[in-house]
Design a protein around this motif. Structure first.
Motif, PDB file in Angstrom:
ATOM      1  N   UNK A 183       0.824  -1.212   0.000  1.00 28.57           N
ATOM      2  CA  UNK A 183       0.000   0.000   0.000  1.00 28.57           C
ATOM      3  C   UNK A 183       0.850   1.252   0.000  1.00 28.57           C
ATOM      4  N   UNK A 230      -1.676  -4.478 -11.876  1.00 30.02           N
ATOM      5  CA  UNK A 230      -1.029  -4.368 -10.564  1.00 30.02           C
ATOM      6  C   UNK A 230       0.116  -3.360 -10.607  1.00 30.02           C
ATOM      7  N   UNK A 231       0.157  -2.505  -9.592  1.00 24.51           N
ATOM      8  CA  UNK A 231       1.297  -1.603  -9.391  1.00 24.51           C
ATOM      9  C   UNK A 231       2.410  -2.284  -8.596  1.00 24.51           C
ATOM     10  N   UNK A 269       3.695   1.406  -1.618  1.00 21.41           N
ATOM     11  CA  UNK A 269       4.454   1.425  -2.877  1.00 21.41           C
ATOM     12  C   UNK A 269       3.585   1.632  -4.105  1.00 21.41           C
ATOM     13  N   UNK A 270       2.271   1.459  -3.972  1.00 16.53           N
ATOM     14  CA  UNK A 270       1.400   1.616  -5.133  1.00 16.53           C
ATOM     15  C   UNK A 270      -0.048   1.585  -4.699  1.00 16.53           C
ATOM     16  N   UNK A 271      -0.946   1.694  -5.656  1.00 16.31           N
ATOM     17  CA  UNK A 271      -2.362   1.741  -5.293  1.00 16.31           C
ATOM     18  C   UNK A 271      -3.003   0.358  -5.391  1.00 16.31           C
ATOM     19  N   UNK A 272      -2.651  -0.412  -6.392  1.00 17.41           N
ATOM     20  CA  UNK A 272      -3.263  -1.729  -6.568  1.00 17.41           C
ATOM     21  C   UNK A 272      -2.181  -2.797  -6.619  1.00 17.41           C
ATOM     22  N   UNK A 275       9.073  -5.547 -13.682  1.00 20.69           N
ATOM     23  CA  UNK A 275       8.929  -4.115 -13.968  1.00 20.69           C
ATOM     24  C   UNK A 275       8.256  -3.309 -12.863  1.00 20.69           C
ATOM     25  N   UNK A 276       7.845  -3.947 -11.782  1.00 23.18           N
ATOM     26  CA  UNK A 276       7.234  -3.193 -10.668  1.00 23.18           C
ATOM     27  C   UNK A 276       7.819  -3.726  -9.363  1.00 23.18           C
ATOM     28  N   UNK A 277       7.634  -2.996  -8.268  1.00 22.23           N
ATOM     29  CA  UNK A 277       8.157  -3.481  -6.992  1.00 22.23           C
ATOM     30  C   UNK A 277       7.540  -4.823  -6.601  1.00 22.23           C
TER      31      UNK A 277
END
Lengths: 250, 250, 250, 250, 250, 250
Positions: free
Chosen positions: D104, D173-174, D106-109, D195-197
């Protein structure tokens, strides 16, 4: 353009209030026709009364079909609104839906002022149908018997203003919705005495309907607001039957 | 005990399916009476058709009032259910509400199998009215024209079973609800072929109604399910008018 | 049919209350067996106590497996209910879940009357697990120390009735749920004094379980309520181990 | 500071994975002790298995009480977490809760990658308990039998990376949460290829617990996370009984 | 590691409070730099003021980019937080988000104590953005004019403690969040007088940011937190323009 | 009446599209003035770009304050809309909010057609801010690079129509919202080829703003949409400073 305003109840005195506010809100070139339900109750406070008003409103809308460019269902709680939207090929709006959309443009949270405690559950469920319940700050209501549905505004003016103050000060409302056709026009009279915008169902519905008619949206031929599929029916008033027979082939 | 099962539609063939499944589900000492709506459409797929079925069902429930211990509104989508609960002084249940409550006791997420694509929006909104939409895994529907509403089960048996498999394997349903009076009894026939519990509206409604009648809940005299307050009315069928005149003094 | 009612707590006095109400609610041909948890606390008010009651209930359900047609987890809050539903091949119900489903059939919004302030958080979370929190009008609780868990009803009768009135008049409840096994049977005694239907956990659970057993739902072999997949385990009571070894091959 | 990491399952091979990742994530001056559940199953996929793991974890936490400054419940799904938070007077965290909170920030979804299809329902319900389900983009899982719970990462490396790509490209997904103690450490190894955390439960839990311990929050003496009120109990392991007897006077 | 703490407001006295609490919360080897917004208002209470603070914070973060390992947006309400997370390649946290995540680890429901009634709407919407509004027990606020934004804690100490008691006793909060940079450090001072854990925005943000930096999450190159796609821009401060030109090719 | 339409981006070609559609939608006696942001990016796809557009829009609205009767923020995503509503004493609307409200009047569920995949997250969050996400059927987007932001409609006409068909047939949309100022006017051109109503942001905003202006709502002097309280500020453009200094005394 011509707008049919259906009072889903049998109270001619309320129809007169609606007529006055609708006329004052409409553009000069808009013709307003108010029709009172031929059967039903004096005013709608409950789900059952809404069920009756829904059928009565549908009958009126069907009977006069072809003579209008848009319809207002003029009882708070919007009896039959979504069903009538399916049936009719021009825009249809309702007092609650229009009030909520106007309020949503003017603030984030709104409260509803209503004429009786009993009516609160039906209003809450109407707001839920719009998925806007999480923006509803409160519903507050008069809690005394109504002497005359046509003079609620006059009889309870002080109390109604007090409720308006409470929803701002105690409940955090950004906008006040004064609900119910019997209160039509009250917002116009007291708005300068209140610290936040006040929304009236009739004027919201009329101005939004004019906007929709000008935007000229196409009647859906697919999706859940297309006309009901053609199928056998029985015992319906002729105008309803005629509209249903013009529906979608399944 | 005696249960009145109202088919809100005009299809006698569907009433026969309902009658059979209701009888099979009921306790030996329960008397089942099925009444077909005197006006309306062949089967309900849309909000407008539900509006008509609601009024027709209310008329039937009022007309036979005094002759039953409970009422089943026997169309999926529960036309008029909440309004009729206000009006009537004994328990009233509907196929969707009962199916959802049975499914909620058997698993966490459920899917609905329906007879046409058009019906999906109306079903989703019915589930939303119960506030259980977040437990709805999916609604899947037959997508071919129905030759005969009385023989949907036979005509589309293979496809219906395929839909049941998909909601388990692809949508994560713990429970399958086979929706709509035209499919009454299908769950009973295919339940052994399916990997999760299958819920039928008619049998859920009948058994739950029997339970409610045995629990003997008091008719509300306060709150939003008390009878509508007494007020002037006009043009209503005599049984409705009589029931309304026995309501609450405001 | 035979129903096993598990009291997840160690209080024999509460088991006696449960036994009485279960018996009164059951059909004449239903056999009721009440089992008290062999370990745990006197009554459950918190998440931790529920965790203990869950494991104790699972042990009891496993130990007597084969001797019943359905199980009631007889503490409000339903300790272990969803897990035990996976484990057992016949229907399992809980007091909260059953109360909520009965209340959902009788009205739109309900309130819960509870025996202590501490218990409110656990109850709210149980309602949330059913996704029905948006229909919860309020939870109100006794706020005095309990002299004896077996005589709460008698000791606090006046206050309990006052709470019931408040949830109707102030919170808008259509239905009152009297929560907790220590209050089993109270609803039956005071229902005629209250203006809305009153729901009791034990009688709701017993009648709903009877209905479910009559409907004969299949044990899931797929989805999230199938038995846990077979895998190594260690140190479990023999009845649990035996049931787990009859589960699904992964 | 000293952290007790409880593996709620009986798999020593998984405890070893947990130990390694916990050590790598902890500050130099943090002492990590991993305890394996003395009873239970090899790994938790279902609500029932979580029920067992909850009780086992509570027993371990009680037994070693006094020897640690904080506790990690080291199974995704957080068996018993909220109950154990009540019982224990120092911070307690769980793999799911910690992963969700890290995600939460690190990103929204976020999406969850899991080791079996069966586990998805239990994970979804765990996310719902945190009220974060509306930020859950998806849960995707391996769908083949697991040869060895200790070598899932190696055995299914390619498929796990493919699932990670799908949740970003198809589900929006973020952030990716790699779920479950058997996958502990995988995020660290593949994060540069994604490509994302990527969030790992064990490292999230350890670092967050260190933060909480440093913030030094007071143990609640009121509200729903105070210790359970003192009351009679029976048949509990001595360490549990001792902790309960130090609780709140009602 | 080095942390940039941005005060989105122009009040140097508040920056001093932030600096003190940030320093006390940070690990010994963490360097804290506090930057005050070069333009804006004295403190943020409204959406408009947050809009200004967002742009000011973005300008500061861009200007000092390259000199820090993580950023704290140090106003409750997190002005610009999500946008700045896109722009910057190291972790960025905000006081509200961090407070909510800390509170979520310590209990289920939390309340917020704020410095003015006007600020409540903006805080509620910030909590909604995190999708945690259903865990918000209440927001309570001082309701007197603030003499000096730098001495709110001292001037209103008694009232602030009273509000803390109310949210526990009346609103059911498990955790208290003391909100707003002007109250930075107050939690530390009064936590021993309160019966539940108290969360401070600055210390939550600093410790969580340290944890995130240690976890070393990769900057997203896909999804909605990747840098904005490269495209024409005009009239932006040079540091912003430079960062935007290093973004994603569409 | 005079309406100021602010393009929050720097693209004059998009301003021209907006101007054309606004003029076509407006009543004959409405004067439309379109202002292009003096700083910012070519078009907004992300939260950061919206943050910049918000500040730019606020500056424009303040600078021209006194010369208009209402404001349209003419980028989908409504950058700064809620803040600018606080600041300005006449109605302010945004493309997304207006589109959602128009769509809400025409059907129950709607889908959004967008110009790039990246923009979807920002749009979803904008819909969430209106609390209407549960009525959002889907967001579908072009997924190819945009050659020229001023000719997206022409360059991608076929694909845009295909997306419109998909949201009706596959996602269950009752209404299609064609999103983003670069697509202004497209709805008007293709609406006769599509089976459900199509909503355009610019025409929705202009007609709704005209309605609001005619309703004449009072500027709030209490609640969260009153002007920000007067307090020290620094470094703001003079028109912003002047408006802030006319605000509420705290």
């Amino acid at each position: 353009m011509k707008i049919l305003v259906i009072n889903p109840n049998i109270s001619e005195s309320v129809s007169a209030l609606i007529q006055t506010e609708a006329q004052r809100s409409a553009s000069p070139d808009t013709e307003i026709e108010v029709a009172t339900a031929p059967f039903g109750v004096a005013y709608i406070e409950t789900r059952f009364e809404a069920l009756v008003g829904a059928y009565a409103s549908a009958c009126v809308a069907a009977e006069r079909h072809g003579s209008y460019d848009g319809v207002v269902i003029a009882a708070f709680g919007d009896p039959g609104l979504q069903g009538i939207k399916e049936l009719i090929d021009v825009p249809v709006v309702g007092l609650t839906e229009s009030s909520l959309l106007t309020a949503a443009a003017l603030g984030q949270r709104f409260s509803i002022i209503a004429i009786s405690p009993r009516i609160k559950a039906w209003y809450r469920e109407t707001v839920e149908r719009s998925h806007l319940a999480s923006r509803l700050a409160s519903i507050r209501a008069l809690d005394e018997p109504l002497r005359d549905i046509g003079s609620v505004q006059q009889d309870h003016a002080t109390k109604l203003k007090a409720l308006c103050s409470q929803v701002v000060d105690d409940d955090g409302a950004d906008v006040i919705i004064i609900a119910g056709a019997p209160l039509a026009g009250l917002a116009r009279e007291i708005r300068n005495e209140l610290p936040v915008p006040v929304v009236d169902g009739v004027s919201s519905a009329v101005t939004q309907l004019e906007s929709l008619i000008r935007l000229g949206p196409k009647k859906a031929t697919k999706g859940s607001f297309a006309q009901p599929p053609i199928k056998p029916n029985l015992g319906l008033p002729e105008p309803l039957e005629r509209l249903l027979s013009s529906g979608q082939t399944h």
